[in-house]
Design a protein around this motif. Sequence first.
Motif, PDB file in Angstrom:
ATOM      1  N   ASP A 247       0.836  -1.209   0.000  1.00 29.10           N
ATOM      2  CA  ASP A 247       0.000   0.000   0.000  1.00 29.10           C
ATOM      3  C   ASP A 247       0.870   1.258   0.000  1.00 29.10           C
ATOM      4  OD1 ASP A 247      -2.571   1.198  -0.029  1.00 29.10           O
ATOM      5  OD2 ASP A 247      -2.421   1.601   2.118  1.00 29.10           O
ATOM      6  N   THR A 248       2.014   1.187  -0.642  1.00 22.52           N
ATOM      7  CA  THR A 248       3.006   2.260  -0.649  1.00 22.52           C
ATOM      8  C   THR A 248       2.507   3.491  -1.407  1.00 22.52           C
ATOM      9  OG1 THR A 248       4.816   0.668  -0.497  1.00 22.52           O
ATOM     10  CG2 THR A 248       5.351   2.841  -1.362  1.00 22.52           C
ATOM     11  N   ASP A 249       2.805   4.659  -0.851  1.00 21.12           N
ATOM     12  CA  ASP A 249       2.546   5.924  -1.552  1.00 21.12           C
ATOM     13  C   ASP A 249       3.814   6.506  -2.169  1.00 21.12           C
ATOM     14  OD1 ASP A 249      -0.336   6.532  -0.865  1.00 21.12           O
ATOM     15  OD2 ASP A 249       0.488   6.327   1.162  1.00 21.12           O
ATOM     16  N   ILE A 250       4.951   6.268  -1.531  1.00 22.85           N
ATOM     17  CA  ILE A 250       6.225   6.822  -1.995  1.00 22.85           C
ATOM     18  C   ILE A 250       7.280   5.723  -1.972  1.00 22.85           C
ATOM     19  CG2 ILE A 250       8.068   8.487  -1.532  1.00 22.85           C
ATOM     20  CD1 ILE A 250       5.963  10.201  -0.050  1.00 22.85           C
ATOM     21  N   LEU A 251       7.979   5.560  -3.086  1.00 21.24           N
ATOM     22  CA  LEU A 251       9.120   4.659  -3.171  1.00 21.24           C
ATOM     23  C   LEU A 251      10.389   5.495  -3.088  1.00 21.24           C
ATOM     24  CD1 LEU A 251       7.884   2.451  -6.141  1.00 21.24           C
ATOM     25  CD2 LEU A 251       8.094   1.694  -3.771  1.00 21.24           C
ATOM     26  N   LEU A 252      11.191   5.287  -2.043  1.00 18.67           N
ATOM     27  CA  LEU A 252      12.456   6.003  -1.896  1.00 18.67           C
ATOM     28  C   LEU A 252      13.566   5.158  -2.495  1.00 18.67           C
ATOM     29  CD1 LEU A 252      14.076   8.411  -0.744  1.00 18.67           C
ATOM     30  CD2 LEU A 252      14.350   7.061   1.363  1.00 18.67           C
ATOM     31  N   MET A 253      14.250   5.725  -3.495  1.00 21.69           N
ATOM     32  CA  MET A 253      15.295   5.001  -4.210  1.00 21.69           C
ATOM     33  C   MET A 253      16.610   4.989  -3.419  1.00 21.69           C
ATOM     34  SD  MET A 253      13.823   4.057  -7.014  1.00 21.69           S
ATOM     35  CE  MET A 253      12.345   3.849  -6.045  1.00 21.69           C
ATOM     36  N   PRO A 254      17.392   3.917  -3.528  1.00 19.52           N
ATOM     37  CA  PRO A 254      18.706   3.899  -2.870  1.00 19.52           C
ATOM     38  C   PRO A 254      19.726   4.788  -3.567  1.00 19.52           C
ATOM     39  CG  PRO A 254      18.335   1.847  -4.050  1.00 19.52           C
ATOM     40  CD  PRO A 254      17.048   2.608  -4.114  1.00 19.52           C
ATOM     41  N   ASP A 255      19.580   4.958  -4.898  1.00 19.49           N
ATOM     42  CA  ASP A 255      20.488   5.825  -5.652  1.00 19.49           C
ATOM     43  C   ASP A 255      19.848   6.170  -6.984  1.00 19.49           C
ATOM     44  OD1 ASP A 255      21.109   3.707  -7.578  1.00 19.49           O
ATOM     45  OD2 ASP A 255      22.434   2.859  -6.058  1.00 19.49           O
ATOM     46  N   ILE A 256      20.511   7.032  -7.740  1.00 18.73           N
ATOM     47  CA  ILE A 256      19.937   7.551  -8.984  1.00 18.73           C
ATOM     48  C   ILE A 256      19.829   6.477 -10.065  1.00 18.73           C
ATOM     49  CG2 ILE A 256      22.085   8.321 -10.076  1.00 18.73           C
ATOM     50  CD1 ILE A 256      20.606  10.896 -10.893  1.00 18.73           C
ATOM     51  N   GLU A 257      20.750   5.515 -10.051  1.00 14.98           N
ATOM     52  CA  GLU A 257      20.730   4.497 -11.103  1.00 14.98           C
ATOM     53  C   GLU A 257      19.520   3.582 -10.979  1.00 14.98           C
ATOM     54  OE1 GLU A 257      24.545   3.531  -9.922  1.00 14.98           O
ATOM     55  OE2 GLU A 257      25.563   4.423 -11.642  1.00 14.98           O
ATOM     56  N   VAL A 258      19.249   3.146  -9.747  1.00 16.35           N
ATOM     57  CA  VAL A 258      18.048   2.347  -9.518  1.00 16.35           C
ATOM     58  C   VAL A 258      16.809   3.156  -9.882  1.00 16.35           C
ATOM     59  CG1 VAL A 258      16.646   1.183  -7.781  1.00 16.35           C
ATOM     60  CG2 VAL A 258      19.133   0.951  -7.724  1.00 16.35           C
ATOM     61  N   GLY A 259      16.776   4.413  -9.455  1.00 16.52           N
ATOM     62  CA  GLY A 259      15.633   5.258  -9.728  1.00 16.52           C
ATOM     63  C   GLY A 259      15.412   5.490 -11.210  1.00 16.52           C
ATOM     64  N   ASN A 260      16.496   5.751 -11.936  1.00 21.72           N
ATOM     65  CA  ASN A 260      16.386   6.011 -13.365  1.00 21.72           C
ATOM     66  C   ASN A 260      15.870   4.793 -14.118  1.00 21.72           C
ATOM     67  OD1 ASN A 260      17.782   6.145 -16.267  1.00 21.72           O
ATOM     68  ND2 ASN A 260      17.477   8.222 -15.524  1.00 21.72           N
ATOM     69  N   VAL A 261      16.380   3.616 -13.756  1.00 21.24           N
ATOM     70  CA  VAL A 261      15.925   2.381 -14.405  1.00 21.24           C
ATOM     71  C   VAL A 261      14.454   2.118 -14.102  1.00 21.24           C
ATOM     72  CG1 VAL A 261      16.190  -0.121 -14.452  1.00 21.24           C
ATOM     73  CG2 VAL A 261      18.218   1.336 -14.533  1.00 21.24           C
ATOM     74  N   LEU A 262      14.047   2.309 -12.835  1.00 18.20           N
ATOM     75  CA  LEU A 262      12.647   2.076 -12.488  1.00 18.20           C
ATOM     76  C   LEU A 262      11.737   3.059 -13.220  1.00 18.20           C
ATOM     77  CD1 LEU A 262      10.432   0.680 -10.890  1.00 18.20           C
ATOM     78  CD2 LEU A 262      10.893   2.259  -8.998  1.00 18.20           C
ATOM     79  N   TYR A 263      12.120   4.327 -13.230  1.00 18.35           N
ATOM     80  CA  TYR A 263      11.332   5.358 -13.925  1.00 18.35           C
ATOM     81  C   TYR A 263      11.101   4.963 -15.390  1.00 18.35           C
ATOM     82  CZ  TYR A 263      10.170  10.024 -15.805  1.00 18.35           C
ATOM     83  OH  TYR A 263       9.567  11.085 -16.428  1.00 18.35           O
ATOM     84  N   LYS A 264      12.173   4.636 -16.080  1.00 14.71           N
ATOM     85  CA  LYS A 264      12.047   4.329 -17.515  1.00 14.71           C
ATOM     86  C   LYS A 264      11.356   2.996 -17.753  1.00 14.71           C
ATOM     87  CE  LYS A 264      15.796   7.389 -18.820  1.00 14.71           C
ATOM     88  NZ  LYS A 264      17.196   7.552 -19.267  1.00 14.71           N
ATOM     89  N   SER A 265      11.504   2.066 -16.823  1.00 14.89           N
ATOM     90  CA  SER A 265      10.790   0.793 -16.950  1.00 14.89           C
ATOM     91  C   SER A 265       9.283   1.007 -16.837  1.00 14.89           C
ATOM     92  CB  SER A 265      11.255  -0.192 -15.869  1.00 14.89           C
ATOM     93  OG  SER A 265      12.621  -0.509 -16.022  1.00 14.89           O
ATOM     94  N   LEU A 266       8.878   1.835 -15.877  1.00 12.81           N
ATOM     95  CA  LEU A 266       7.453   2.114 -15.714  1.00 12.81           C
ATOM     96  C   LEU A 266       6.883   2.828 -16.939  1.00 12.81           C
ATOM     97  CD1 LEU A 266       7.365   3.242 -11.964  1.00 12.81           C
ATOM     98  CD2 LEU A 266       6.420   1.127 -12.919  1.00 12.81           C
ATOM     99  N   VAL A 267       7.657   3.759 -17.499  1.00 10.86           N
ATOM    100  CA  VAL A 267       7.174   4.524 -18.654  1.00 10.86           C
ATOM    101  C   VAL A 267       7.144   3.669 -19.918  1.00 10.86           C
ATOM    102  CG1 VAL A 267       7.717   6.440 -20.218  1.00 10.86           C
ATOM    103  CG2 VAL A 267       7.854   6.768 -17.738  1.00 10.86           C
ATOM    104  N   TRP A 268       8.242   2.960 -20.193  1.00 14.81           N
ATOM    105  CA  TRP A 268       8.378   2.290 -21.482  1.00 14.81           C
ATOM    106  C   TRP A 268       7.839   0.869 -21.490  1.00 14.81           C
ATOM    107  CZ3 TRP A 268       9.246   5.256 -25.483  1.00 14.81           C
ATOM    108  CH2 TRP A 268       9.869   6.493 -25.269  1.00 14.81           C
ATOM    109  N   PHE A 269       7.915   0.153 -20.379  1.00 10.58           N
ATOM    110  CA  PHE A 269       7.390  -1.205 -20.325  1.00 10.58           C
ATOM    111  C   PHE A 269       5.953  -1.238 -19.806  1.00 10.58           C
ATOM    112  CE2 PHE A 269      11.279  -4.282 -20.198  1.00 10.58           C
ATOM    113  CZ  PHE A 269      11.577  -3.912 -21.502  1.00 10.58           C
TER     114      PHE A 269
END
Length: 307
Positions: A247-269
């Motif tokens: 039931d998460t509202d905010i996902l806090l990333m450990p670093d920019i690389e993980v965040g960037n990959v997740l962001y683009k995965s959500l958008v493109w996949f």
Amino acid sequence: MIENPDNPPVFKQLKDLRGLLNAAGPRKRLAVAVAQDEFSLDAIYKAFSLGVVDPVLIGDEDQILQLARDKNYNFYGASVVDVPDPEKAVELAVRMVHDGRADILMKGKVPTPVLLKGVLNRDWGLRTGRLLSHFSLFEVDTYHKLIGVTDVAMNIAPDLTDKIAIVNNAVDYMHKLGVACPKVAVLGAVEMVNENMQATLDAALLSKMNQRDQIRGCLIDGPLAFDNAVSAESALHKGIRSEVAGDTDILLMPDIEVGNVLYKSLVWFAKARVASLVLGASAPIVLTSRSDSEQSKLDSILMAALA
């Protein structure tokens, strides 16, 4: 749900990004730095036509007007300010926001470092003493509500102090969306604290700080892997007892690389719909990339109008 009397929600919680339009309120003045950007002008004109913003288009006037003519855009009532030099255009846009003559800053056809240099200027910038952080709000068909992701574009390898600031920025914005007590999942590769994995140590400390009211207005749990952060079923299978898992509202990333990959995965996949802002300055900053869709840019402007 825990109420936060220090920063109450401004309206009923949004269910999807389409709700941003109704929540935007009165027109805001949008200062666009180096506005001769065809990739942003579509979204700016749409927001202008919807009555959300009054844009101030700062940059090369000839190029701005030519782009508007090519697209048959009538910016009647908007302002176009001829400042061909990109650094000076950034300075004017930032100064307008600094002086209260504009409410929102938006990046046009200018490198991000040039824009941020202006934002961080000590004399006429938008400093507040808070860390700047990037915050994205996703609408994903397979998730039951809007979910924030931070930080995917600003802070490369945030330490514990940085993560506290990033959480506070995101939580403050979620309050504006009507989420009284956002649930924050601090992501790691595993769900257990591992002394060899700094992300899990930071997650445990953030969780404990939240329990002791050192971080307020939210509920934090971690470390959580991505699957149990967004799936109660996954958490149940792994024996994780958590009010945040699934039931998460905010996902806090450990670093920019993980965040960037997740962001683009959500958008493109996942084909998710997304809006993004830079938070922590004295005014919201719309900082989009050329690969962002027109809809994403428009939603980001709407998100800034709410902020």
